[in-house]
Write a protein that holds these residues in place. Structure first.
Motif, PDB file in Angstrom:
ATOM      1  N   GLN A 108     -55.450  21.646 -52.675  1.00 33.59           N
ATOM      2  CA  GLN A 108     -56.594  22.430 -52.353  1.00 33.59           C
ATOM      3  C   GLN A 108     -57.819  21.638 -52.764  1.00 33.59           C
ATOM      4  OE1 GLN A 108     -55.803  26.510 -52.000  1.00 33.59           O
ATOM      5  NE2 GLN A 108     -54.336  26.667 -53.511  1.00 33.59           N
ATOM      6  N   LEU A 134     -51.091  24.930 -48.468  1.00 34.92           N
ATOM      7  CA  LEU A 134     -51.789  23.532 -48.301  1.00 34.92           C
ATOM      8  C   LEU A 134     -50.623  22.477 -49.193  1.00 34.92           C
ATOM      9  CD1 LEU A 134     -55.292  23.959 -48.955  1.00 34.92           C
ATOM     10  CD2 LEU A 134     -54.313  22.190 -47.631  1.00 34.92           C
ATOM     11  N   THR A 173     -48.524  21.572 -46.348  1.00 38.70           N
ATOM     12  CA  THR A 173     -49.182  20.905 -45.109  1.00 38.70           C
ATOM     13  C   THR A 173     -49.734  19.437 -45.247  1.00 38.70           C
ATOM     14  OG1 THR A 173     -51.356  21.971 -45.258  1.00 38.70           O
ATOM     15  CG2 THR A 173     -49.416  22.973 -44.216  1.00 38.70           C
ATOM     16  N   ILE A 174     -50.103  19.306 -46.624  1.00 41.30           N
ATOM     17  CA  ILE A 174     -50.699  18.027 -47.026  1.00 41.30           C
ATOM     18  C   ILE A 174     -49.695  16.807 -46.832  1.00 41.30           C
ATOM     19  CG2 ILE A 174     -52.718  18.418 -48.476  1.00 41.30           C
ATOM     20  CD1 ILE A 174     -51.220  17.712 -50.957  1.00 41.30           C
ATOM     21  N   ASN A 187     -49.582  17.176 -42.334  1.00 36.16           N
ATOM     22  CA  ASN A 187     -50.515  17.285 -41.261  1.00 36.16           C
ATOM     23  C   ASN A 187     -50.971  16.204 -40.434  1.00 36.16           C
ATOM     24  OD1 ASN A 187     -51.910  16.073 -43.092  1.00 36.16           O
ATOM     25  ND2 ASN A 187     -53.081  17.962 -43.697  1.00 36.16           N
ATOM     26  N   GLN A 235     -59.976  21.182 -44.009  1.00 36.27           N
ATOM     27  CA  GLN A 235     -59.019  21.955 -43.261  1.00 36.27           C
ATOM     28  C   GLN A 235     -58.915  21.064 -42.072  1.00 36.27           C
ATOM     29  OE1 GLN A 235     -57.750  24.762 -45.047  1.00 36.27           O
ATOM     30  NE2 GLN A 235     -58.731  23.568 -46.488  1.00 36.27           N
TER      31      GLN A 235
END
Lengths: 327, 260
Positions: free
Chosen positions: A146, A282, A285-286, A289, B234
């Motif tokens: 994050q 997160l 997803t890191i 992504n 994001q």
């Protein structure tokens, strides 16, 4: 301190140069342009008969100098042996920056080197840069992905590790007139403290070779049980892909650690990533992504995974996947 | 066998809230024991249950509140604990943290045979502190330990899980191991453990107690420093929602997945 960027060049258990070496080389070439074309260098510890096998690959990936240390015992990685040799070699080379692939071997070895040299090491970087004042800036995710932190180092070499697949190897021919320099290190007083008794290779046909997979079907908490993951496997087989998992799914015992994707697992960048029953924290997803396309299946239409995906369907993967399999 | 169990209190990263200035809201952020350290504990406990005369000492560096975590560990099987707490330890990177922990082990728990750490901590996730401690103590380390097989004649046998396979390794003690998640049954506190956890004294050591100088520890002793920190960007993608499985199959095809 001499100028230059040193890339630790890992040899895999199959005697290949690890792909992360080429990714780091490409980044190092880019960084060196901001360092008055400081040399891009490699350090490789290898069995004596193998060094010639790697020469062409080093030349093609843009290295100016390759320092190599040979020893019969380098065929199998052992922390104590490699650390002893690498520390001496890095001291002699004395680079400004040192990059290491954050593989199992790199993560085991790099902190031994940095600690022995009294310098800092920034782990799992996703961005590397040279600041205007010439300092090496290493950026990494922290706090479960994050928070991004850019970290500098007061000591030399400024060290960073980078996971495979974070950077890309060069797409163009960057062949250089590489100089190969044989180094000698003193291993006379080396007494092995670690003995490798046996090595069982993961079966390739069964193995989720996530690193090179074009398509990944991944499951999270929502896949609930072994049947859920069996469905993912069927879908992956149908699409010619591999199965991955979120940390929660691994913790629930649904999938092995080796296929965990995310901050404490692997980073992947397939053409297509299908996230099933993954909420999309997160932390997860890191690790995925940078996939070209992402499709999500989730019962919760507010799940954060839908914020990063290209296509989504709100529904139960236990109902949707069997239908997909029948189509 | 004397085991030192290194543990860390971490913020619960699954529950992070942001202030208006995009900094992490630290107040009210719950601290938990690093999940990987629980596996480290369970590995140590298995050795204690399997062999005679095994003593587990837990060690942590952190604020005074970390004592609560240590007492919980004692309630479920740790024998004693040490807390390293000093304002001068604050702001340490992995190098300074490892140096501090190694100094504490050298001065207070020097007769150890085995140090057990978790492979990662979920906040920093560097996987560096364990190997770095081993280096400061000049002992071998084994990382990515999936299973501790056994202990015999001063050697520990473990199985490592690596990218390419499983490696069975024998290491001479004293050594340090970093433990991955394994298959463990959660340990419940026993009444004797709870009583012991309330009675045992947990010494708190500061920088002078472990023979370090201010230059060795905390921010000052850290070769690295944070230049800037910011909220992770994001990825903004507009999700196209579909309703039916036929449409979904079409999307999969469009994305390069061919259903054969």
């Amino acid at each position: 301190m001499s100028k230059g960027i040193l890339v630790y060049s890992e040899i895999t258990s199959d005697d290949y140069l690890h792909t992360v070496v080429f990714e780091l080389a490409n980044k190092a070439v880019e960084l060196s342009k901001k360092m008055e074309d400081a040399p891009v260098m490699a350090l490789v510890l290898t069995k004596p008969d193998l060094i010639n096998e790697y020469k062409e690959a080093f030349q093609k990936s843009g290295f100016d100098k390759v320092f190599y240390v040979v020893d019969e015992r380098f065929g199998t990685y052992r922390t104590d042996l490699f650390a002893k040799a690498a520390v001496q070699a890095v001291k002699q080379i004395d680079p400004e920056i040192m990059l290491v692939g954050a593989t199992c071997q790199g993560r085991d070895l790099a902190p031994r080197i940095s600690t022995a040299l009294g310098t800092g090491l920034t782990a799992d970087c996703t961005g590397l840069d040279i600041l205007e004042n010439g300092k090496f800036a290493a950026t990494r995710p922290t706090f479960g992905g994050q928070l991004m932190a850019t970290i500098l180092c007061k000591k030399y070499p400024q060290m960073a590790s980078v996971r495979p697949k974070v950077f890309k190897p060069s797409e163009v021919d960057v062949t250089r007139d590489t100089v190969f320099i044989k180094m000698s290190v003193d291993l006379d007083d080396y007494v092995p403290q670690i003995e490798v008794l046996e090595f069982t290779k993961k079966l390739v046909c069964d193995l989720n070779d996530l690193d090179s997979a074009k398509i990944i079907v991944a499951g999270g908490k929502g896949m609930k049980n072994a049947e859920g993951f069996a469905l993912l496997k069927k879908l992956a087989d149908k699409l010619g892909g591999c199965v991955g998992a979120s940390r929660v799914a691994v913790e629930m015992g649904l999938a092995p650690q080796a296929v965990q994707i995310g901050q404490t697992g692997k980073t992947v960048s397939p053409k297509l990533y299908i996230a099933c029953g993954i909420s999309g924290a997160l932390q997860h997803t890191i690790g995925m992504n940078s996939a070209e396309k992402i499709i999500a299946i989730n019962t919760d239409k507010n799940a954060p995974i839908f914020d990063i995906c290209d296509y989504g369907i709100v529904g139960d993967a236990f109902e949707i996947i069997p239908k997909l399999l029948e189509l | 066998m004397k085991i030192v169990l290194c543990v860390k209190q971490v913020p619960d990263t699954s529950d992070i809230k942001w202030t208006e200035n995009n900094t992490i809201q630290r107040e009210g952020l719950e601290s938990i024991i690093n999940p990987y350290d629980v596996y480290a504990f369970e590995s140590a406990l298995r050795l204690k249950n399997k062999y005679k005369n095994v003593n587990i000492s837990a060690l942590t560096m952190g604020p005074k509140q970390a004592e609560g975590m240590l007492r919980k560990l004692i309630a479920i099987g740790v024998d004693d604990a040490v807390l390293l707490s000093d304002k001068k330890f604050a702001g340490a990177d992995t190098f300074a943290t490892a140096k501090t922990i190694a100094a504490a082990i050298k001065s207070k728990l020097s007769d150890f045979d085995l140090i057990v750490c978790g492979q990662f901590a979920i906040d920093g996730d560097t996987a560096q502190t364990g190997p770095s401690i081993a280096n400061f103590l000049d002992i071998p380390q084994v990382t990515y330990v999936k299973e501790v097989v056994g202990y015999e004649d001063g050697y520990l046998t473990v199985i490592r899980e690596l990218d390419s396979g499983f490696e069975k390794v024998r290491v001479k003690l004293p050594a340090l191991i970093c433990v991955l998640q394994g298959e463990f049954e959660p340990v419940r506190a026993r009444i004797n453990g709870i009583i012991h956890s309330q009675q045992v004294e947990i010494p708190v050591y500061g920088i002078d107690d472990i023979g370090l100088s201010v230059e060795d520890a905390g921010l000052k002793g850290s070769p690295t420093y944070v230049n800037k920190a910011y909220r992770a960007p994001q990825k903004e993608t507009e999700c196209v929602f579909v309703e039916s499985c036929e449409e979904l199959a079409e999307c999969i095809k469009k994305c390069g997945g061919i259903c054969e």
